[in-house]
Design an enzyme around this catalytic site. Structure first.
Site, mmCIF file in Angstrom:
data_model
loop_
_atom_site.group_PDB
_atom_site.id
_atom_site.type_symbol
_atom_site.label_atom_id
_atom_site.label_comp_id
_atom_site.label_asym_id
_atom_site.label_seq_id
_atom_site.Cartn_x
_atom_site.Cartn_y
_atom_site.Cartn_z
ATOM 1 N N SER A 11 0.831 -1.200 0.000
ATOM 2 C CA SER A 11 0.000 0.000 0.000
ATOM 3 C C SER A 11 0.869 1.256 0.000
ATOM 4 O O SER A 11 1.620 1.515 0.939
ATOM 5 C CB SER A 11 -0.917 0.016 1.225
ATOM 6 O OG SER A 11 -1.536 1.282 1.303
ATOM 7 N N HIS A 36 -1.152 -1.172 -4.343
ATOM 8 C CA HIS A 36 -2.435 -0.852 -3.712
ATOM 9 C C HIS A 36 -2.493 0.660 -3.500
ATOM 10 O O HIS A 36 -1.626 1.255 -2.845
ATOM 11 C CB HIS A 36 -2.570 -1.599 -2.388
ATOM 12 C CG HIS A 36 -3.903 -1.433 -1.725
ATOM 13 N ND1 HIS A 36 -5.019 -2.143 -2.116
ATOM 14 C CD2 HIS A 36 -4.306 -0.626 -0.709
ATOM 15 C CE1 HIS A 36 -6.042 -1.790 -1.350
ATOM 16 N NE2 HIS A 36 -5.642 -0.859 -0.494
ATOM 17 N N ASP A 38 -4.666 3.842 -2.168
ATOM 18 C CA ASP A 38 -5.765 4.228 -1.280
ATOM 19 C C ASP A 38 -6.183 5.663 -1.535
ATOM 20 O O ASP A 38 -5.445 6.599 -1.225
ATOM 21 C CB ASP A 38 -5.311 4.100 0.181
ATOM 22 C CG ASP A 38 -5.149 2.646 0.605
ATOM 23 O OD1 ASP A 38 -6.138 1.904 0.523
ATOM 24 O OD2 ASP A 38 -4.036 2.265 1.004
ATOM 25 N N MET A 40 -8.807 8.588 -0.540
ATOM 26 C CA MET A 40 -9.738 8.969 0.535
ATOM 27 C C MET A 40 -10.268 10.385 0.298
ATOM 28 O O MET A 40 -9.562 11.207 -0.278
ATOM 29 C CB MET A 40 -9.003 8.966 1.884
ATOM 30 C CG MET A 40 -8.314 7.654 2.203
ATOM 31 S SD MET A 40 -7.437 7.795 3.778
ATOM 32 C CE MET A 40 -6.569 6.221 3.776
ATOM 33 N N HIS A 69 -8.299 1.390 -4.251
ATOM 34 C CA HIS A 69 -9.271 1.250 -3.158
ATOM 35 C C HIS A 69 -9.894 2.615 -2.906
ATOM 36 O O HIS A 69 -9.253 3.501 -2.345
ATOM 37 C CB HIS A 69 -8.495 0.723 -1.933
ATOM 38 C CG HIS A 69 -9.326 0.566 -0.706
ATOM 39 N ND1 HIS A 69 -8.761 0.333 0.532
ATOM 40 C CD2 HIS A 69 -10.668 0.578 -0.508
ATOM 41 C CE1 HIS A 69 -9.725 0.221 1.434
ATOM 42 N NE2 HIS A 69 -10.882 0.380 0.842
ATOM 43 N N MET A 71 -12.009 4.956 -1.003
ATOM 44 C CA MET A 71 -12.693 5.213 0.273
ATOM 45 C C MET A 71 -13.356 6.570 0.163
ATOM 46 O O MET A 71 -12.958 7.550 0.810
ATOM 47 C CB MET A 71 -11.670 5.172 1.425
ATOM 48 C CG MET A 71 -11.260 3.756 1.786
ATOM 49 S SD MET A 71 -9.720 3.696 2.715
ATOM 50 C CE MET A 71 -8.557 3.693 1.358
ATOM 51 N N MET A 140 -11.844 -5.374 5.046
ATOM 52 C CA MET A 140 -11.066 -4.438 5.858
ATOM 53 C C MET A 140 -10.798 -5.077 7.219
ATOM 54 O O MET A 140 -11.730 -5.439 7.933
ATOM 55 C CB MET A 140 -11.815 -3.117 6.047
ATOM 56 C CG MET A 140 -11.970 -2.269 4.785
ATOM 57 S SD MET A 140 -10.438 -1.951 3.893
ATOM 58 C CE MET A 140 -9.433 -1.166 5.157
ATOM 59 N N PHE A 146 -6.583 4.998 7.866
ATOM 60 C CA PHE A 146 -5.208 5.179 8.319
ATOM 61 C C PHE A 146 -4.407 3.890 8.194
ATOM 62 O O PHE A 146 -4.960 2.802 8.350
ATOM 63 C CB PHE A 146 -5.193 5.617 9.794
ATOM 64 C CG PHE A 146 -5.980 6.875 10.040
ATOM 65 C CD1 PHE A 146 -5.391 8.114 9.880
ATOM 66 C CD2 PHE A 146 -7.320 6.790 10.389
ATOM 67 C CE1 PHE A 146 -6.129 9.267 10.090
ATOM 68 C CE2 PHE A 146 -8.067 7.944 10.597
ATOM 69 C CZ PHE A 146 -7.464 9.184 10.441
ATOM 70 N N GLY A 148 -1.086 1.567 9.606
ATOM 71 C CA GLY A 148 -0.435 1.299 10.882
ATOM 72 C C GLY A 148 -1.346 0.951 12.047
ATOM 73 O O GLY A 148 -0.952 1.072 13.195
ATOM 74 N N ASP A 178 -7.022 -6.177 3.953
ATOM 75 C CA ASP A 178 -6.426 -4.843 3.982
ATOM 76 C C ASP A 178 -6.430 -4.275 5.400
ATOM 77 O O ASP A 178 -7.485 -3.975 5.948
ATOM 78 C CB ASP A 178 -7.213 -3.923 3.038
ATOM 79 C CG ASP A 178 -6.546 -2.574 2.849
ATOM 80 O OD1 ASP A 178 -5.431 -2.365 3.371
ATOM 81 O OD2 ASP A 178 -7.154 -1.725 2.165
ATOM 82 N N GLY A 179 -5.220 -4.150 5.970
ATOM 83 C CA GLY A 179 -5.073 -3.503 7.266
ATOM 84 C C GLY A 179 -4.382 -4.379 8.297
ATOM 85 O O GLY A 179 -4.834 -5.486 8.597
ATOM 86 N N GLY A 180 -3.254 -3.905 8.783
ATOM 87 C CA GLY A 180 -2.565 -4.612 9.856
ATOM 88 C C GLY A 180 -1.969 -5.945 9.454
ATOM 89 O O GLY A 180 -1.721 -6.801 10.313
ATOM 90 N N GLY A 200 0.938 -2.142 4.110
ATOM 91 C CA GLY A 200 1.464 -0.783 4.017
ATOM 92 C C GLY A 200 2.655 -0.591 4.919
ATOM 93 O O GLY A 200 3.813 -0.740 4.502
ATOM 94 N N SER A 201 2.382 -0.298 6.185
ATOM 95 C CA SER A 201 3.480 0.025 7.100
ATOM 96 C C SER A 201 4.442 -1.143 7.278
ATOM 97 O O SER A 201 5.645 -0.926 7.435
ATOM 98 C CB SER A 201 2.926 0.498 8.445
ATOM 99 O OG SER A 201 1.936 -0.371 8.906
HETATM 100 C C1 DX5 Z 1 -6.441 1.842 5.282
HETATM 101 C C2 DX5 Z 1 -5.974 1.470 3.909
HETATM 102 C C3 DX5 Z 1 -4.927 0.434 3.885
HETATM 103 C C4 DX5 Z 1 -3.670 0.846 4.607
HETATM 104 C C5 DX5 Z 1 -3.087 -0.380 5.229
HETATM 105 O O1 DX5 Z 1 -7.529 2.669 5.177
HETATM 106 O O2 DX5 Z 1 -7.071 0.960 3.135
HETATM 107 O O3 DX5 Z 1 -4.641 0.015 2.561
HETATM 108 O O4 DX5 Z 1 -2.720 1.459 3.786
HETATM 109 O O5 DX5 Z 1 -2.007 -0.005 5.990
HETATM 110 P P1 DX5 Z 1 -1.321 -1.006 7.012
HETATM 111 O O6 DX5 Z 1 -0.820 -2.180 6.224
HETATM 112 O O7 DX5 Z 1 -0.208 -0.163 7.589
HETATM 113 O O8 DX5 Z 1 -2.348 -1.395 8.024
HETATM 114 ZN ZN ZN Z 2 -6.602 0.020 1.176
#
Ligand code: DX5
Ligand code: ZN
Length: 226
Positions: A11, A36, A38, A40, A69, A71, A140, A146, A148, A178-180, A200-201
């Site tokens: 991401s 990926h 994002d 927003m 993605h 949002m 999700m 966000f 991280g 997607d996420g964590g 992502g992170s």
């Molecule tokens: C959150 C995003 C994710 C985000 C994931 O709203 O949709 O794609 O970048 O980030 P990590 O992998 O750090 O949770």
């Molecule tokens: Zn995403």
């Protein structure tokens, strides 16, 4: 699952926005499968990331498909723009679409793969009467907005339920998480039935992102403990 090996989608939200070129090259050179992206709007989610001009700049250098993605509220307004700026996969939120069937048809009409994202609180069974029309479901595993954040464990059960819901109706459905996502949960996610891992992170904050992508790509779900 529709393919033997899972896909990795770093991401860009966690990339260095002041040096995007470097991070795009890293993903190009890595074993990652997709970018990926994002997007927003500060309305659907309580944050604003970047918009289509930045995505277009990424697309110019990216050598892998852009998994976008959205949002945002009322995504129908931006599907054409999204396609024109390089999207291969367009994922909209279930919670943002009043006429989801029409939105998915419009995405496919543009020649893109059509994805639907579910917030952590949205039950999988709501997709029952549309499952045959979806190319990808993005579950999700954090509240969107966000990077991280902490992984929500209920996601494992949602993957299994979704795989069951699609069985015999849409066996090529891709399930994206997607996420964590990290090496702590990747194996169990794949074992539960996930096909695509967004990270992502975990990728961009690591000292050796290339190695981190490789490690995620090489996770073997069959070596997981029960
Ligand atoms: C959150 C995003 C994710 C985000 C994931 O709203 O949709 O794609 O970048 O980030 P990590 O992998 O750090 O949770
Ligand atoms: Zn995403």
């Amino acid at each position: 699952m529709s393919h033997s090996k899972h896909l990795i989608a770093p991401s860009i939200l966690a990339a260095d926005f002041a040096d995007l070129g470097k991070d795009i090259r890293m993903v190009n050179e890595s074993q990652a499968d997709w970018f990926h992206i994002d997007i927003m709007d500060g309305v659907f989610v309580p944050n604003i990331s970047f918009g289509f001009p930045v995505m277009q700049a990424i697309a110019k250098h990216a050598q892998k498909p852009l998994d976008v993605h959205l949002m945002i509220v009322d995504p129908d307004r931006y599907l054409q723009t999204c396609k024109d700026n390089g999207a291969a996969i367009i994922t909209v939120h279930y919670e943002a679409c009043t006429h989801l069937h029409r939105t998915l048809a419009a995405i496919k009409e543009l020649g893109c793969k059509a994805g639907v994202a579910l917030n952590p609180h949205t039950p999988v069974h709501l997709l029952k009467d549309i499952i045959q029309d979806i190319d990808l479901v993005c579950l999700m595993s954090v509240n969107p907005g966000f990077g991280g954040q902490k992984f929500i464990r209920q996601t494992y059960r949602k993957i299994e339920e979704l795989r069951g819901l699609a069985a015999g109706i849409n066996d090529s459905l891709l399930i994206e998480i997607d996420g964590g996502v990290s090496l702590d949960n990747a194996g169990q996610l794949l074992k539960a039935g996930a096909d695509v891992l967004v990270a992502g992170s975990f990728v961009f904050n690591s000292y050796t992102p290339l190695e981190t992508v490789k490690a995620l790509k090489e996770v073997d779900p069959f070596l997981q403990k029960a």
